[in-house]
Design an enzyme around this catalytic site. Structure first.
Site, mmCIF file in Angstrom:
data_model
loop_
_atom_site.group_PDB
_atom_site.id
_atom_site.type_symbol
_atom_site.label_atom_id
_atom_site.label_comp_id
_atom_site.label_asym_id
_atom_site.label_seq_id
_atom_site.Cartn_x
_atom_site.Cartn_y
_atom_site.Cartn_z
ATOM 1 N N ARG A 1 0.853 -1.192 0.000
ATOM 2 C CA ARG A 1 0.000 0.000 0.000
ATOM 3 C C ARG A 1 0.888 1.242 0.000
ATOM 4 O O ARG A 1 1.490 1.588 1.025
ATOM 5 C CB ARG A 1 -0.923 0.006 1.221
ATOM 6 C CG ARG A 1 -1.759 1.273 1.289
ATOM 7 C CD ARG A 1 -3.009 1.134 2.141
ATOM 8 N NE ARG A 1 -2.780 1.108 3.568
ATOM 9 C CZ ARG A 1 -3.749 1.192 4.479
ATOM 10 N NH1 ARG A 1 -5.024 1.283 4.086
ATOM 11 N NH2 ARG A 1 -3.470 1.145 5.762
ATOM 12 N N ASP B 1 -3.889 3.970 14.376
ATOM 13 C CA ASP B 1 -3.004 4.322 13.267
ATOM 14 C C ASP B 1 -3.403 5.696 12.742
ATOM 15 O O ASP B 1 -4.225 6.390 13.362
ATOM 16 C CB ASP B 1 -2.986 3.232 12.189
ATOM 17 C CG ASP B 1 -4.318 3.096 11.484
ATOM 18 O OD1 ASP B 1 -5.217 3.926 11.709
ATOM 19 O OD2 ASP B 1 -4.464 2.153 10.678
HETATM 20 C C1 ACO Z 1 -7.088 1.795 9.496
HETATM 21 C C2 ACO Z 1 -6.166 0.893 8.850
HETATM 22 O O1 ACO Z 1 -5.583 1.239 7.866
HETATM 23 S S1 ACO Z 1 -5.808 -0.613 9.510
HETATM 24 C C3 ACO Z 1 -4.277 -1.025 8.749
HETATM 25 C C4 ACO Z 1 -3.153 -0.201 9.223
HETATM 26 N N1 ACO Z 1 -2.794 -0.525 10.577
HETATM 27 C C5 ACO Z 1 -1.995 -1.574 10.834
HETATM 28 O O2 ACO Z 1 -1.562 -2.217 9.910
HETATM 29 C C6 ACO Z 1 -1.663 -1.914 12.261
HETATM 30 C C7 ACO Z 1 -0.981 -3.250 12.301
HETATM 31 N N2 ACO Z 1 -0.694 -3.681 13.655
HETATM 32 C C8 ACO Z 1 0.382 -3.284 14.324
HETATM 33 O O3 ACO Z 1 1.173 -2.487 13.848
HETATM 34 C C9 ACO Z 1 0.614 -3.910 15.674
HETATM 35 O O4 ACO Z 1 -0.228 -5.014 15.856
HETATM 36 C C10 ACO Z 1 0.376 -2.961 16.885
HETATM 37 C C11 ACO Z 1 1.340 -1.787 16.772
HETATM 38 C C12 ACO Z 1 -1.045 -2.450 16.898
HETATM 39 C C13 ACO Z 1 0.671 -3.733 18.157
HETATM 40 O O5 ACO Z 1 1.955 -4.259 18.041
HETATM 41 P P1 ACO Z 1 2.762 -4.792 19.325
HETATM 42 O O6 ACO Z 1 2.664 -3.761 20.396
HETATM 43 O O7 ACO Z 1 4.107 -5.213 18.869
HETATM 44 O O8 ACO Z 1 1.878 -6.027 19.734
HETATM 45 P P2 ACO Z 1 2.334 -7.346 20.487
HETATM 46 O O9 ACO Z 1 3.407 -7.071 21.502
HETATM 47 O O10 ACO Z 1 1.102 -8.013 20.978
HETATM 48 O O11 ACO Z 1 2.952 -8.216 19.314
HETATM 49 C C14 ACO Z 1 3.296 -9.586 19.501
HETATM 50 C C15 ACO Z 1 4.124 -10.012 18.294
HETATM 51 O O12 ACO Z 1 3.330 -9.929 17.128
HETATM 52 C C16 ACO Z 1 3.994 -9.117 16.161
HETATM 53 N N3 ACO Z 1 2.988 -8.345 15.450
HETATM 54 C C17 ACO Z 1 1.974 -7.585 15.952
HETATM 55 N N4 ACO Z 1 1.245 -7.062 14.982
HETATM 56 C C18 ACO Z 1 1.804 -7.474 13.820
HETATM 57 C C19 ACO Z 1 1.477 -7.235 12.468
HETATM 58 N N5 ACO Z 1 0.418 -6.485 12.132
HETATM 59 N N6 ACO Z 1 2.264 -7.788 11.536
HETATM 60 C C20 ACO Z 1 3.322 -8.554 11.881
HETATM 61 N N7 ACO Z 1 3.673 -8.827 13.155
HETATM 62 C C21 ACO Z 1 2.915 -8.280 14.110
HETATM 63 C C22 ACO Z 1 4.898 -8.206 16.955
HETATM 64 O O13 ACO Z 1 5.948 -7.745 16.140
HETATM 65 C C23 ACO Z 1 5.342 -9.127 18.060
HETATM 66 O O14 ACO Z 1 6.377 -9.958 17.559
HETATM 67 P P3 ACO Z 1 7.463 -10.678 18.533
HETATM 68 O O15 ACO Z 1 6.677 -11.505 19.515
HETATM 69 O O16 ACO Z 1 8.276 -11.499 17.608
HETATM 70 O O17 ACO Z 1 8.225 -9.589 19.210
HETATM 71 O O1 LIG Z 2 -7.203 1.749 5.707
HETATM 72 C C1 LIG Z 2 -8.142 1.372 6.334
HETATM 73 C C2 LIG Z 2 -8.997 2.207 7.107
HETATM 74 O O2 LIG Z 2 -9.898 1.690 7.775
HETATM 75 O O3 LIG Z 2 -8.753 3.426 7.071
HETATM 76 MG MG MG Z 3 -7.141 3.948 5.698
#
Ligand code: ACO
Ligand SMILES: O=CC(=O)O
Ligand code: MG
Length: 535
Positions: A159, A441
């Site tokens: 993206r 986010d």
């Molecule tokens: C509105 C929208 O656009 S939605 C789409 C955009 N938003 C996103 O993509 C958010 C994606 N999610 C994230 O970035 C994360 O889940 C967060 C920041 C919310 C939380 O992350 P953390 O605080 O690291 O959570 P947590 O400690 O529970 O993570 C556990 C493990 O999972 C991994 N993990 C968590 N989320 C993700 C993810 N989305 N992708 C890959 N790995 C992940 C962490 O890196 C961590 O790895 P480790 O155990 O090897 O150290």
């Molecule tokens: O990118 C996704 C959203 O919900 O915004």
């Molecule tokens: Mg969005």
């Protein structure tokens, strides 16, 4: 044309910023920069019209596209046939490995909502994508935990950042280049052939589009880029996020513009709510209750997702669901509640006909998969499930006044705290954070600060008596800032104060700025060096 790399050249950045890749970016810029600027002007003009009381409607001039039942989008490409679970996240090194191994069918490698667009994040993200495709991304962290790619990996879908953003690290003829073109162009240039060799392809998610003309711009970019790189036309595939209220009125047209390259539509719920407030926030019948009350089942959100599934399946395109913001928690009870809420959300989507959905965390992949397995069974998708019985009117898409709920002091404080803490994290280079067990986010933070503006603008009554006033919001902001600063080392306090100033500027002013990210990026996510490379 002359380009300069303003961003510092860290280790291995030269593998991404090769002369050939930069020539490609310059070619994209010279062909398309002016059209981008014109479309941004159109966005401003549209918002100005809404400020005078005009409302959007389905476009009369494109009725023929909507009424023609014969056209379909391209059949799903390899790796995009079964999309029942898609995980999203920023392409940092560890998360790249974790996402690819997560068991999800697709990984949305996100330079948009989940990435703070520092120069380091942008270029390292590209490097991580190259390394993942070359299978040389494995590493051991400081605690000795080893990260390695498994056998079965999710399909990568990138993206790029939205049209509103620029990239200061690369300037062309003295102007910062479009951030969308940088993220798209670098990934395509380096990874398209790697992906094709692996039996998949260069796939994208297109964020924050506001009209089918913006989709046309992307389509023209794809045609140009495929020719430039020597890829067969139709190799690129793109799923468009329907995450603005204006795009909701042009779903058919967006699919049509991209039809040779389209991989469907996604319901980007968080930006969608943000867009509704941004465009109509000054009108009292568009005042929304606390963010937690704006669920997917309130009438205007329901109308939008129903229309999305109907539109996609009529055209042979995937309909992909959105993000439930709950993330797993350490407390088992809280975790059970969060998983239950995610399950309910995915059940609604699978039942409505969506072909798959998003999760924000690897701990949610199994929940989403189980729900979609239950509905899809052995089928890879439910494209065959037409929803022709659905009819959605313009009034239903705009029925924001039918949203039940109230504005409470707790809701106001939550928005203050989330906006402050998210922007603080963003200034520190993190584009997604977990706050009070919710994923936050750029999109959710935009809702938080826009709701504050909207409630202030209307002196919205509070459930327990009184109203939202500037004094109340300022006093909450001061308290939340004090709490954040108290958690901080001295060096990071200034950043928290900076975040508070951004909240003030973007939520408490007379006007509602279109994005907090544009001015905050221009002023604070600095590229710190003089030109590093020039030609
Ligand atoms: C509105 C929208 O656009 S939605 C789409 C955009 N938003 C996103 O993509 C958010 C994606 N999610 C994230 O970035 C994360 O889940 C967060 C920041 C919310 C939380 O992350 P953390 O605080 O690291 O959570 P947590 O400690 O529970 O993570 C556990 C493990 O999972 C991994 N993990 C968590 N989320 C993700 C993810 N989305 N992708 C890959 N790995 C992940 C962490 O890196 C961590 O790895 P480790 O155990 O090897 O150290
Ligand atoms: O990118 C996704 C959203 O919900 O915004
Ligand atoms: Mg969005």
């Amino acid at each position: 044309m002359r380009y300069e790399i303003i961003g510092p050249m860290a280790e291995r950045f030269d593998e991404v910023l090769t002369p050939e890749a930069l020539e490609f970016l310059v070619a994209l810029d010279s062909e398309f920069a002016a059209r981008r600027v014109a479309l941004l002007d159109t966005r401003r003009a549209r918002r100005d019209r809404y400020a005078t009381g005009q409302l959007p409607d389905f476009l009369p001039e494109t009725a023929a596209v909507r009424d023609d039942p014969t056209w379909q989008v391209a059949p799903p490409a390899p790796g995009l046939v079964d999309r029942r679970v898609e995980i999203t996240g920023p392409p940092d090194r560890k998360m790249t490995i974790n996402a690819l191994n997560s068991g999800a069918k697709v990984w949305l490698a996100d330079f948009e909502d989940a990435t703070a667009p520092t120069w380091h994040n942008v270029i390292n993200g590209q490097l991580n994508l190259i390394d993942a495709l070359d299978r040389r991304i494995d590493f051991t962290d400081a605690r000795g935990k080893r990260y390695a790619l498994g056998e079965e990996l999710a399909t990568i879908v990138v993206r790029p950042r939205g049209w509103h953003l620029v990239e200061k690290g690369i300037v062309v003829d003295g102007r910062p280049i479009s951030a969308s073109l940088v993220d798209f162009g670098l990934y395509l240039f380096h990874c398209a052939r790697r992906q094709l060799d692996a039996g998949r392809g260069p796939y994208f998610y297109l964020p924050k589009l506001e009209s089918h003309r913006e989709a046309r711009l992307w389509n023209d970019i794809f045609v140009f880029a495929q020719r430039y790189i020597g890829l067969p036309q139709g190799t690129i595939r793109a799923t468009t996020l329907i995450e603005t209220i204006t795009a909701a009125f042009e779903m058919e047209e967006i699919l049509y513009e991209l039809r040779e390259h389209s991989a469907g539509l996604n319901a980007g719920r968080w930006d969608y709510i943000f867009s509704v407030i941004k465009n109509f926030g000054q009108w009292s019948d568009f005042v929304l209750p606390d963010r937690a009350e704006v669920t997917m089942t309130v009438p205007f959100m329901r109308a939008y997702t129903e229309l999305l599934v109907r539109t996609c399946h009529r055209r042979g395109a995937h309909a992909i669901g959105g993000m439930a913001a709950f993330v797993p928690a350490r407390d088992p009870q809280v975790n059970e509640t969060a998983l239950g809420k995610v399950r309910t959300d995915k059940q609604r989507e699978a039942g409505d006909g969506f072909d798959g959905s998003w999760v924000a965390h690897p701990g949610l992949v199994a929940t989403c998969r189980e729900v979609f397995d239950g509905v899809l069974g052995e089928r890879p998708n439910q494209l065959d499930r037409r929803r022709d019985e659905v009819t959605v009117t313009a009034a239903e898409l705009l029925s924001v006044d039918k949203t039940p709920g109230q504005v409470t002091e707790v809701g106001v404080r939550a928005n203050v705290a989330v906006a402050l803490r998210y922007i603080d994290a963003w200034l520190g280079g993190a584009g997604a954070v977990a706050l009070w067990n919710l994923m936050e986010d750029a999109a959710t933070a935009e809702i938080a600060r826009c709701q504050l503006w909207q409630w202030l603008h209307h002196s919205t009554p509070l459930a327990g008596g009184g109203a939202v006033t500037e004094e109340l919001v300022r006093s909450m902001l001061a308290e939340e800032l004090a709490a954040l600063v108290a958690e901080r080392e001295a060096a990071d306090r200034e950043r928290a104060e900076q975040a508070a100033r951004i909240v003030e500027e973007t939520a408490l002013g007379e006007d509602l700025p279109s994005f907090f990210t544009t001015s905050a990026y221009a002023r604070h996510l600095g590229v710190t060096r003089e030109p590093a490379l020039a030609r």
